[in-house]
Design an enzyme around this catalytic site. Structure first.
Site, PDB file in Angstrom:
ATOM      1  N   ALA A  66       0.868  -1.172   0.000  1.00 20.03           N
ATOM      2  CA  ALA A  66       0.000   0.000   0.000  1.00 20.03           C
ATOM      3  C   ALA A  66       0.909   1.227   0.000  1.00 20.03           C
ATOM      4  O   ALA A  66       2.050   1.163   0.467  1.00 20.03           O
ATOM      5  CB  ALA A  66      -0.882  -0.012   1.235  1.00 20.03           C
ATOM      6  N   GLY A 111       0.556  -4.955   0.879  1.00 19.87           N
ATOM      7  CA  GLY A 111      -0.625  -4.981   0.014  1.00 19.87           C
ATOM      8  C   GLY A 111      -0.373  -5.675  -1.321  1.00 19.87           C
ATOM      9  O   GLY A 111      -1.310  -6.177  -1.948  1.00 19.87           O
ATOM     10  N   GLU A 114      -0.699  -9.267  -0.565  1.00 18.92           N
ATOM     11  CA  GLU A 114      -2.133  -9.481  -0.314  1.00 18.92           C
ATOM     12  C   GLU A 114      -2.938  -9.453  -1.608  1.00 18.92           C
ATOM     13  O   GLU A 114      -3.859 -10.236  -1.801  1.00 18.92           O
ATOM     14  CB  GLU A 114      -2.635  -8.426   0.685  1.00 18.92           C
ATOM     15  CG  GLU A 114      -2.029  -8.642   2.069  1.00 18.92           C
ATOM     16  CD  GLU A 114      -2.207  -7.444   2.996  1.00 18.92           C
ATOM     17  OE1 GLU A 114      -1.775  -6.331   2.608  1.00 18.92           O
ATOM     18  OE2 GLU A 114      -2.773  -7.599   4.078  1.00 18.92           O
ATOM     19  N   GLU A 134       4.596  -5.148   7.265  1.00 19.59           N
ATOM     20  CA  GLU A 134       3.869  -4.087   7.978  1.00 19.59           C
ATOM     21  C   GLU A 134       4.401  -3.841   9.383  1.00 19.59           C
ATOM     22  O   GLU A 134       4.416  -2.697   9.857  1.00 19.59           O
ATOM     23  CB  GLU A 134       2.365  -4.422   8.045  1.00 19.59           C
ATOM     24  CG  GLU A 134       1.624  -4.276   6.731  1.00 19.59           C
ATOM     25  CD  GLU A 134       1.672  -5.521   5.859  1.00 19.59           C
ATOM     26  OE1 GLU A 134       2.441  -6.466   6.167  1.00 19.59           O
ATOM     27  OE2 GLU A 134       0.939  -5.551   4.855  1.00 19.59           O
TER      28      GLU A 134
HETATM   29  N1  COA Z   1       4.622   3.168  -0.686  1.00 19.44           N
HETATM   30  C1  COA Z   1       5.016   4.322  -1.232  1.00 19.44           C
HETATM   31  N2  COA Z   1       6.187   4.456  -1.906  1.00 19.44           N
HETATM   32  C2  COA Z   1       6.948   3.348  -2.022  1.00 19.44           C
HETATM   33  C3  COA Z   1       6.596   2.110  -1.479  1.00 19.44           C
HETATM   34  C4  COA Z   1       5.362   2.034  -0.786  1.00 19.44           C
HETATM   35  N3  COA Z   1       4.907   0.901  -0.261  1.00 19.44           N
HETATM   36  N4  COA Z   1       7.571   1.229  -1.760  1.00 19.44           N
HETATM   37  C5  COA Z   1       8.492   1.883  -2.457  1.00 19.44           C
HETATM   38  N5  COA Z   1       8.138   3.172  -2.619  1.00 19.44           N
HETATM   39  C6  COA Z   1       8.871   4.242  -3.320  1.00 19.44           C
HETATM   40  C7  COA Z   1      10.071   4.722  -2.529  1.00 19.44           C
HETATM   41  O1  COA Z   1       9.690   5.656  -1.552  1.00 19.44           O
HETATM   42  C8  COA Z   1      10.893   5.322  -3.636  1.00 19.44           C
HETATM   43  O2  COA Z   1      10.346   6.568  -3.972  1.00 19.44           O
HETATM   44  P1  COA Z   1      11.323   7.855  -4.207  1.00 19.44           P
HETATM   45  O3  COA Z   1      12.215   7.443  -5.361  1.00 19.44           O
HETATM   46  O4  COA Z   1      10.381   8.955  -4.539  1.00 19.44           O
HETATM   47  O5  COA Z   1      12.086   8.019  -2.921  1.00 19.44           O
HETATM   48  C9  COA Z   1      10.649   4.384  -4.799  1.00 19.44           C
HETATM   49  O6  COA Z   1       9.426   3.722  -4.504  1.00 19.44           O
HETATM   50  C10 COA Z   1      11.725   3.340  -4.983  1.00 19.44           C
HETATM   51  O7  COA Z   1      11.874   2.636  -3.770  1.00 19.44           O
HETATM   52  P2  COA Z   1      13.288   2.443  -3.025  1.00 19.44           P
HETATM   53  O8  COA Z   1      13.001   2.228  -1.575  1.00 19.44           O
HETATM   54  O9  COA Z   1      14.214   3.535  -3.380  1.00 19.44           O
HETATM   55  O10 COA Z   1      13.780   1.090  -3.721  1.00 19.44           O
HETATM   56  P3  COA Z   1      14.794   0.031  -3.105  1.00 19.44           P
HETATM   57  O11 COA Z   1      15.110  -0.905  -4.219  1.00 19.44           O
HETATM   58  O12 COA Z   1      15.902   0.681  -2.396  1.00 19.44           O
HETATM   59  O13 COA Z   1      13.929  -0.771  -1.999  1.00 19.44           O
HETATM   60  C11 COA Z   1      11.990  -1.924  -1.154  1.00 19.44           C
HETATM   61  C12 COA Z   1      12.846  -1.565  -2.381  1.00 19.44           C
HETATM   62  C13 COA Z   1      10.763  -2.656  -1.666  1.00 19.44           C
HETATM   63  C14 COA Z   1      12.764  -2.843  -0.221  1.00 19.44           C
HETATM   64  C15 COA Z   1      11.584  -0.632  -0.413  1.00 19.44           C
HETATM   65  O14 COA Z   1      11.066   0.297  -1.350  1.00 19.44           O
HETATM   66  C16 COA Z   1      10.548  -0.832   0.653  1.00 19.44           C
HETATM   67  O15 COA Z   1      10.855  -1.351   1.720  1.00 19.44           O
HETATM   68  N6  COA Z   1       9.265  -0.451   0.373  1.00 19.44           N
HETATM   69  C17 COA Z   1       8.212  -0.523   1.311  1.00 19.44           C
HETATM   70  C18 COA Z   1       7.703  -1.933   1.457  1.00 19.44           C
HETATM   71  C19 COA Z   1       6.618  -2.013   2.498  1.00 19.44           C
HETATM   72  O16 COA Z   1       6.839  -1.781   3.657  1.00 19.44           O
HETATM   73  N7  COA Z   1       5.381  -2.349   2.068  1.00 19.44           N
HETATM   74  C20 COA Z   1       4.260  -2.482   2.932  1.00 19.44           C
HETATM   75  C21 COA Z   1       3.551  -1.204   3.046  1.00 19.44           C
HETATM   76  S1  COA Z   1       2.225  -1.314   4.219  1.00 19.44           S
END
Ligand code: COA
Length: 260
Positions: A66, A111, A114, A134
């Site tokens: 999400a 999400g 999910e 989460e």
């Molecule tokens: N919501 C909003 N933005 C998200 C996102 C999310 N769930 N997941 C990734 N993004 C965005 C990042 O903020 C980043 O945006 P920016 O370039 O404007 O800063 C972009 O997507 C790229 O992500 P980044 O974190 O730089 O990539 P990465 O390869 O270093 O890491 C992940 C990848 C998936 C490990 C990391 O993005 C992450 O942990 N995301 C969240 C996962 C999560 O907790 N999901 C559950 C949400 S309830």
């Protein structure tokens, strides 16, 4: 409805639905959920479409969860509404009358995991990663993770994933029954197409009733589910395809199903 966050294309009777926010790793905001709902309704109503392949755009992600920027500003009341609204979409996907395959091409987190679990099957590319992170954000899964994950992989494994927030590989997802199979990146979409085309060669009413029997049965006791299955088993005998399928077997020829 014009889509900003997803794209929908139909080719050879297959609907290709792609979540299209690659710069945000296809994170699901409210607008994306609304567009997905609209697209899935359209696909379900389109008699020409035999099934759906849902995937994420870009090289890295199916859906990384999400949209955290939207979540961060929710109140208890709006967060509950967000969860209930997105659940309407996921329940609709789960109850689609044609097969829906999640082609998991990268991160399927929160999400995203999910959403993939609401699809009928998950085919993963070798680089796919699954997880429910989460708890790292002080949240719990809010799009059905605490309910669908234990049903798919068992309670112990689900609790481990949900409470550690650990990410697992495609192979591990396959091992625990979260992914149906793991394929090379370039084989991901062809593998999904092959499954949909195989299903499309079967009796359409039988396939539709099977999806309904499995989905509804999961929400019943065993006795209720068996009775529900018996009712649908009886119902399928009213189809011409049932007569054709059994006749073709006895005449040692391929059946010619009409979906009637
Ligand atoms: N919501 C909003 N933005 C998200 C996102 C999310 N769930 N997941 C990734 N993004 C965005 C990042 O903020 C980043 O945006 P920016 O370039 O404007 O800063 C972009 O997507 C790229 O992500 P980044 O974190 O730089 O990539 P990465 O390869 O270093 O890491 C992940 C990848 C998936 C490990 C990391 O993005 C992450 O942990 N995301 C969240 C996962 C999560 O907790 N999901 C559950 C949400 S309830």
């Amino acid at each position: 409805m014009a889509y900003k966050n997803i794209s929908l294309e139909t080719k050879n009777k297959i609907a290709y639905l792609t979540i299209n926010r690659p710069d945000k790793l296809n994170a699901l905001n409210t607008e994306t959920f609304n567009e997905l709902y609209d697209a899935f309704k359209k696909i379900n109503d389109d008699a020409q479409v035999i099934g759906v392949i849902l995937t994420g755009s870009g090289e890295k992600a199916f859906v990384a969860g999400a949209d955290i920027t939207e979540l961060a500003v929710q109140t208890p009341v709006t967060a509950k509404e967000f969860a209930l609204r997105s659940e309407v979409v996921l329940c609709f996907i789960e109850r689609m009358s044609k097969p829906v395959i999640a082609a998991v091409n990268g991160f399927a987190l929160g999400g995203g995991c999910e959403l993939s679990m609401a699809c009928h099957m998950r085919i993963a590319s070798e680089s796919a990663k699954f997880g429910q992170p989460e708890v790292n954000l002080g949240l719990i899964a809010g799009n059905g993770g605490t309910q669908r994950l234990p049903r798919l992989v068992g309670k112990g494994r689900a609790i481990e994933l949900l409470c550690t927030g650990d990410m697992i590989s495609a192979d591990e997802a396959f091992r625990i029954g979260l992914a149906n199979r793991v394929v090379k990146k370039e084989e991901l979409i062809p593998a999904c197409e092959k499954i949909l085309n195989t299903i499309a060669s079967k009796a359409p009413i039988a396939v539709k009733l099977t999806l309904e029997a499995v989905q509804s049965g999961m929400e019943m006791t065993l006795a209720e589910g068996l009775n529900f299955e018996a009712n649908l088993f009886g119902l399928v005998f009213s189809s011409e395809d049932m007569k054709e399928g059994t006749k073709a077997f006895m005449e040692k020829r391929k059946p010619n199903f009409q979906g009637k």
